[in-house]
Design an enzyme around this catalytic site. Structure first.
Site, PDB file in Angstrom:
ATOM      1  N   GLU A 287      95.916  36.806 124.372  1.00  0.00           N
ATOM      2  CA  GLU A 287      94.872  37.733 123.909  1.00  0.00           C
ATOM      3  C   GLU A 287      95.324  39.164 124.202  1.00  0.00           C
ATOM      4  O   GLU A 287      95.686  39.478 125.333  1.00  0.00           O
ATOM      5  CB  GLU A 287      93.544  37.426 124.608  1.00  0.00           C
ATOM      6  CG  GLU A 287      92.450  38.444 124.420  1.00  0.00           C
ATOM      7  CD  GLU A 287      92.105  38.679 122.964  1.00  0.00           C
ATOM      8  OE1 GLU A 287      92.090  39.857 122.551  1.00  0.00           O
ATOM      9  OE2 GLU A 287      91.845  37.689 122.240  1.00  0.00           O
TER      10      GLU A 287
ATOM     11  N   ASP B 161     100.133  41.134 122.819  1.00  0.00           N
ATOM     12  CA  ASP B 161     100.059  40.969 121.375  1.00  0.00           C
ATOM     13  C   ASP B 161     100.683  39.621 121.008  1.00  0.00           C
ATOM     14  O   ASP B 161     101.738  39.249 121.523  1.00  0.00           O
ATOM     15  CB  ASP B 161     100.807  42.113 120.696  1.00  0.00           C
ATOM     16  CG  ASP B 161     100.822  41.978 119.187  1.00  0.00           C
ATOM     17  OD1 ASP B 161     101.708  41.267 118.668  1.00  0.00           O
ATOM     18  OD2 ASP B 161      99.953  42.575 118.527  1.00  0.00           O
TER      19      ASP B 161
ATOM     20  N   ASP C  79      94.291  32.181 115.775  1.00  0.00           N
ATOM     21  CA  ASP C  79      92.854  32.457 115.659  1.00  0.00           C
ATOM     22  C   ASP C  79      92.546  33.882 116.097  1.00  0.00           C
ATOM     23  O   ASP C  79      91.549  34.137 116.775  1.00  0.00           O
ATOM     24  CB  ASP C  79      92.068  31.440 116.504  1.00  0.00           C
ATOM     25  CG  ASP C  79      90.572  31.467 116.201  1.00  0.00           C
ATOM     26  OD1 ASP C  79      90.201  31.920 115.105  1.00  0.00           O
ATOM     27  OD2 ASP C  79      89.789  31.042 117.065  1.00  0.00           O
TER      28      ASP C  79
END
Length: 297
Positions: free
Chosen positions: A115, A142, A163
């Site tokens: 994340e 990233d 996602d």
């Protein structure tokens, strides 16, 4: 007269709009973050300016039971796997729902959550019960940088889940041919890559053509309840209908407590071997041509 007044009170109470209560709000380096409670539902939001704002939700009285249809559709990935996944990579945390569910299903599997926003990880831990231990970890990075570095380290994953959203759409550098080629290198020989995207996006044809160019034939998983589609791409031949049916029957009882009807989901799977629903000359998304964040969906 008293009966009429009582009736009016009841009608007015029923017609009152239910208002979500904001229990947390902050501006991170990347986005606006809100956590809202509405009766039994708790939701994470990234962007209050658009109508499609919920990134993750849970039922407070039953966190195990999944809320979003797209999250349930992601479990179609298990139908194209020959065995239970041992190493899982999730790009984009949200509230950590997928990670938590997978840890319950496969407690011995290693799950790595990537994340970019440390504030999202903090909120997931505090408000959504995001669980971490020696086998479930989170990395602040990233997603593309993580994948590049993982390839250099010769890391391999049985299941990669894409996602990541920035509040408007999938970050454009996570949609390109070059990125998908990098991600494909991380898959084990029988590994699966699952991407959460949209069936009504202006980028639909471009995304389809790009995935096909990198992986060959893939499965689309979607239903009429929402605009999400899940792309399932593999490193080998796609399983046939008989294999998928057998795997769904074997998984059915295991997945029911999570509000997943895996047998029903099989009816929402289509293969590009049977239908390629994009024009032959569709332009691929590349690092030089990737207008994802400029298009509406």
């Amino acid at each position: 007269m008293n009966k009429i007044l009582c009736l009016l009170v009841v009608i007015s109470t029923i017609s009152l709009p239910s208002i979500a209560k904001v229990i947390h709000q902050e501006r991170s380096l990347y986005r606006n973050i809100l956590v809202e409670d509405k009766f039994n539902l708790r939701c994470l939001k990234f962007n209050v300016k658009t109508s499609k704002t919920n990134q993750s939700c849970l039922y407070k009285n039953d966190p195990q039971r999944l809320v979003f249809n797209y999250t349930k559709l992601l479990f179609s990935s298990l139908l194209v796997m020959e065995k239970a996944p041992e190493n899982i990579l999730i790009i984009g945390l949200g509230g950590g729902t997928m990670s938590n569910t997978l840890h319950q299903l496969y407690p011995s599997a290693r799950i790595t959550n990537v994340e970019i926003d440390p504030a999202v990880i903090k909120v997931a831990r505090q408000y959504f019960g995001f669980f971490e231990n020696e086998r479930v970890t989170s990395k602040v990075q990233d997603g593309r940088i993580f994948i590049k570095r993982a390839a250099l380290k010769k890391k391999r994953y049985d299941w990669i889940i894409l996602d990541a959203f920035n509040g408007d759409y999938i970050p454009e550098h996570l949609l390109t041919r070059e990125f998908l080629q990098e991600a494909k290198q991380l898959l084990t020989p029988d590994g699966v890559l699952s991407a959460n995207t949209f069936s009504i996006s202006e980028l639909y044809n471009h995304e389809s053509a790009t995935y096909y160019q990198v992986f060959g034939d893939f499965f689309n998983v979607r239903n009429s309840k929402n605009s999400n589609r899940i792309i399932l791409a593999v490193n080998q031949e796609l399983p046939d209908g008989k294999q998928i049916t057998e795997r769904a029957q074997a998984l059915n009882q295991t997945l029911k407590p999570y509000n997943i009807n895996i047998i029903d989901i099989t009816t929402n799977m289509t293969s590009t071997m049977d239908e390629k629903d994009w024009p032959t000359q569709t332009k691929l998304l590349t690092d030089q041509y990737s207008p994802a964040n400029l298009l509406n969906y």
